[in-house]
Scaffold this active site. Structure first.
Site, PDB file in Angstrom:
ATOM      1  N   GLU A  51       0.811  -1.214   0.000  1.00  0.00           N
ATOM      2  CA  GLU A  51       0.000   0.000   0.000  1.00  0.00           C
ATOM      3  C   GLU A  51       0.850   1.271   0.000  1.00  0.00           C
ATOM      4  O   GLU A  51       0.363   2.346  -0.337  1.00  0.00           O
ATOM      5  CB  GLU A  51      -0.970   0.011   1.184  1.00  0.00           C
ATOM      6  CG  GLU A  51      -0.297   0.109   2.530  1.00  0.00           C
ATOM      7  CD  GLU A  51      -1.270  -0.104   3.697  1.00  0.00           C
ATOM      8  OE1 GLU A  51      -2.411  -0.524   3.467  1.00  0.00           O
ATOM      9  OE2 GLU A  51      -0.849   0.142   4.842  1.00  0.00           O
ATOM     10  N   SER A  52       2.108   1.144   0.343  1.00  0.00           N
ATOM     11  CA  SER A  52       3.003   2.296   0.300  1.00  0.00           C
ATOM     12  C   SER A  52       3.171   2.838  -1.116  1.00  0.00           C
ATOM     13  O   SER A  52       3.684   3.935  -1.295  1.00  0.00           O
ATOM     14  CB  SER A  52       4.373   1.918   0.867  1.00  0.00           C
ATOM     15  OG  SER A  52       4.881   0.770   0.216  1.00  0.00           O
TER      16      SER A  52
END
Lengths: 257, 283, 283, 257
Positions: A51-52
């Site tokens: 998700e980064s």
């Protein structure tokens, strides 16, 4: 080949469910280990999205955080986090999203927000993060959690992420919800109607142990599969990955001064 | 015109008590030095905004600097709890903390709306969750074409966003490399953007399609080498995972936490002093 | 899995009559070769979508391939009119053309909504303009926080988006460098994305923060060198500004236009043949 | 110093209105020439944004199209076009937006869409492009148009972009609208109430010529300024820029074959 522990069994069981080319939304911990194990064994074309903002990462060691530098360095590309949630997850491009939680109920709804009342919690947990929309929009959700009556509960203290809740079909959720719950005592899958049932156990773990680890009367599928123990190859790859990871994380970091 | 100020002056001049402040950076480039300076200067009643509060917000909250927290995931990444955040929520220590709690997708939509100066963001989100029951900021809107109901969040427009980046040039253009999280959106959403940087160069190479915050978007640049530690700066220094583990022990106990903060943050005059005080401990 | 197909097969297999098709690229990387292939294969009743129709849509419209046009600026950049577009709108030649007309900001919001699979996009737009009087697709929504009325556009989700890019690797990852316009959004908004590329390489270097369309977003890759001419490919060949000027003469007259298209596009079997036929003229 | 033409006078007049550090949203043609002239003379820190996504460009020659390669090569950065419209223009980061049009009315409303009725136009023009939102959100709009009764009209055939129309204040438009209209016969500015009035003429051009070039009874400000003729320095810089541009655009482009 009995020299494996339950964590290893869970990781291997989860890894086997991933297929080559599958686009996975990966969390830290066991899901990350399972995905990278799959990538290093039977599914070299697995696409890992963290998700980064890193897409198509191929780390040589497991990240400690979801935004470790190696994820960026080995990624096909790094995009802004909002794009990950809108153009990949919400857009339906994620085949499998992994989730864990502090609590799960019999429909695969998850709590990672609070134990006790929201306004005055007994235990404040980290909260939703990406989980709510992963649960809604990944085509499938794989839940990975150790089973105990404290975590597999009849009633959640708070519903952070939706499983097979009533009205899911009309809710705007695009994904199919949890298709499997991998625990340390066996594997649950939703039955028609959405309730989880035990469908498989691991070698040497009796069905009764699985039922005792769940805080509601656990349904048991008519046919129970026994998952094959980790192969020599799987264990070797997993342990080498973990050894590399530990060695890398032991390297001292100098203060930037 | 972008101002160039020492960090202490930038904070003194631009971040008053009561301000809404976003220190963004997703695991990477977290502006720790700026957060410490807020603590050194004794800021109070801040509305802290950040997707993943991380250690720096644990410290601000534990020191009583915050009145309200807008966030979507409050943990020590890969380690566990943020004990000071927990203590504030569970026990109101050292003071109560209002929560404005979201999901990542919701906060991302809020920052994006803020950057575009739209009053709200739309997402297919907050489905199957109790969050809207407890956060009146999460509302909905009906699609004028399909009739579908979609979730909305209010735009996030912090009074000040503080970012950390690798480099700025002397005009105030800021170049970022690596994981950027919602830094760009949070920066553009702010009424004022302050950026601490590892290095100031005469001229940046053309960025073409890379991430650059043009000087016309950057209010203040402060030169602050190592300003992201124990987070990291891609290409400069690595994440100090070991410190994240050690923080779990430090922050677990109110006394030990306070002592550590007094000694290393409030007892030092700037970020260099902070890092030096830690080096002495390590030696 | 990304398919690798010759352009003629990609078009034959994936773009039927009546499809909605977006050929994007803002001045840069306009997929001319793909547009010509649509003409060669005699596509009809297309719903063409593109912010700036440019010469390639002038050609498609003049050859009668289009039923409807979604657009925001229909001119020959820096030169003047698109005569075939004008003739279709003013004289219904060779057939009537429905217009779904927007502003750039509106179309950008529509593509972005499409990429995110939201049903509509929101903008502070279409203010002080007559466009909404003539386009029922432009509606509005009320902000649930401030009560403000904001413009909306329906999401743009073309059946097929076709882009041109510098490079793809053998897995189907596509790398773009330079001006990207709304290529990324239009590509991600499509039900199927076809990309023609200058070059296919074994492995692309890590893009880090550059523009990359990951293979899981790319349906088909076609190797098509020079496929953007007379538009350009940054780092490969320049925009043929002279041809844009010459097009003004060619397209002004129905007969001359038709003759040119029959000779150079319909009279050649592929893009290489097209370019060669022009080289013969120039020689 | 009488050896300049009206185009040069207009360009120089427009360029002088730009200040160092000003963020301008640039169109092709005369606005692009004026902005680059300003950048090469008194406003080296001018920030040029082209809607194609290039920010802070410093081209050595004028682009023929709004997306020429040199704009990307000399830009501080290149961003997606949607970002330009949402995060720069709509967000209020543009100090000055340039617009031209086929028609303008006395309130600075503009038409670049059709001559004749929309459904069956006599002349179909290119349309709005970026103009509608530039007119709404740039802090100031500089209109640059040659004056004639055909283009400076009492009633627009179509309103593409809003000037000082009734209700602008409550319309959601964030910018101040047109603050100046630079023509080849003089300079108009909105008076209280929003109607344009002649405020300045060029050397040697009588007020009557300006009034005759406008298709409505043009208001004239109580005091009329006379704009100074282009300086030797301005003319030299402008002509060198145009000569470089012509030379560059004459270079033959090879077919990519």
């Amino acid at each position: 080949m009995n020299d494996y522990d339950r964590d290893e069994m869970m990781t291997v069981a989860a890894a086997r469910m991933l297929w080559d080319g599958c686009v996975t939304f990966v969390g830290i911990g066991l899901p990350s280990a399972a995905c990278n194990l799959a990538r290093l064994t039977h599914a070299p074309g697995l696409v890992l999205i963290y998700e980064s903002g890193t897409i198509g990462t191929r780390p040589t060691v497991l990240p400690l955080s979801i935004g470790d530098g190696e994820l960026a360095e080995t990624a096909a590309c790094v995009v802004p986090l909002p794009d990950i949630f809108s153009d990949y997850l919400q857009a339906g491009r994620v085949d499998v999203g992994f989730l864990g939680a502090a609590q799960i109920d019999r429909f695969g709804n998850l709590n990672s927000t609070v134990i006790g009342p929201y306004a005055k919690p007994k235990t404040r947990l980290p909260g939703a993060g990406g989980a709510t929309e992963i649960a809604a929009h990944a085509r499938q959700v794989f839940v990975v959690m150790k089973a105990s009556p404290r975590s597999f509960v009849a009633v959640l203290d708070f519903q952070t992420s939706g499983g097979h809740f009533e009205g899911r079909g009309k809710s705007g959720a695009r994904g199919g919800g949890p298709t499997v719950v991998v625990t340390d005592v066996g594997i649950l899958k939703p039955q028609p109607g959405g309730e989880l049932a035990l469908v498989a156990v691991y070698p040497g773990i009796p069905i009764e142990e699985a039922r005792a680890a769940v805080g509601w009367p656990l349904a048991v599928a008519p046919q129970i599969e026994t998952i094959a123990a980790p192969t020599r190859n799987e264990l070797a790859a997993l342990r080498a990955l973990k050894a590399r990871t530990e060695a890398a994380h032991r390297e001292p970091v100098r203060l930037p001064i | 015109m972008t101002e160039f100020l020492p960090l202490s002056e930038a904070i003194a001049k631009h971040v008053p008590d009561g301000a809404s402040v976003a220190l963004e950076g997703f695991t990477h480039l977290i502006p720790f030095a700026a957060g410490h300076e807020l603590i050194r200067q004794g800021r109070r009643d801040l509305h802290l905004i950040r997707m993943t509060p991380d250690l720096i917000y644990d410290q601000l909250i534990g020191m009583g600097a915050a009145r309200r927290l807008t966030f979507s995931w409050g943990g020590n990444p890969g380690v566990g709890s943020l004990h000071r955040l927990r203590d504030a929520v569970e026990q109101a220590w050292p003071r109560p903390l209002e929560l404005d709690e979201h999901s990542h997708a919701g906060m991302a939509a809020g920052y994006r709306a803020g950057a575009a100066r739209l009053p709200f963001g739309v997402l297919r989100g907050y489905i199957g969750t109790d969050l809207p029951k407890h956060n009146p900021n999460i509302k909905s809107v009906r699609c004028p074409y399909t009739g579908e109901e979609l979730a909305t969040v209010p735009a996030l427009n912090p009074d000040v966003t503080i970012l950390h980046a690798q480099r700025a040039d002397r005009r105030g253009n800021v170049a970022i490399e690596g994981i950027i999280g919602a830094q760009r959106e949070a920066g553009l959403a702010a009424k004022l953007l302050i950026v601490t940087v590892e290095e100031i160069v005469d001229e940046l190479p053309p960025a073409m399609n890379g991430v650059l915050l043009p000087h016309c978007t950057v209010g203040v640049v402060s030169h602050c080498p190592g300003g992201a530690w124990p987070s990291y700066a891609q290409g400069r220094y690595a994440r100090d995972n070991d410190f994240y583990l050690r923080w779990d022990d430090i922050a677990r106990d109110r006394g030990r936490f306070t002592e550590w903060m007094e000694r290393h943050v409030r007892g030092t005059s700037d970020h260099r002093g902070f890092l030096e005080s830690l080096r002495r401990v390590a030696a």
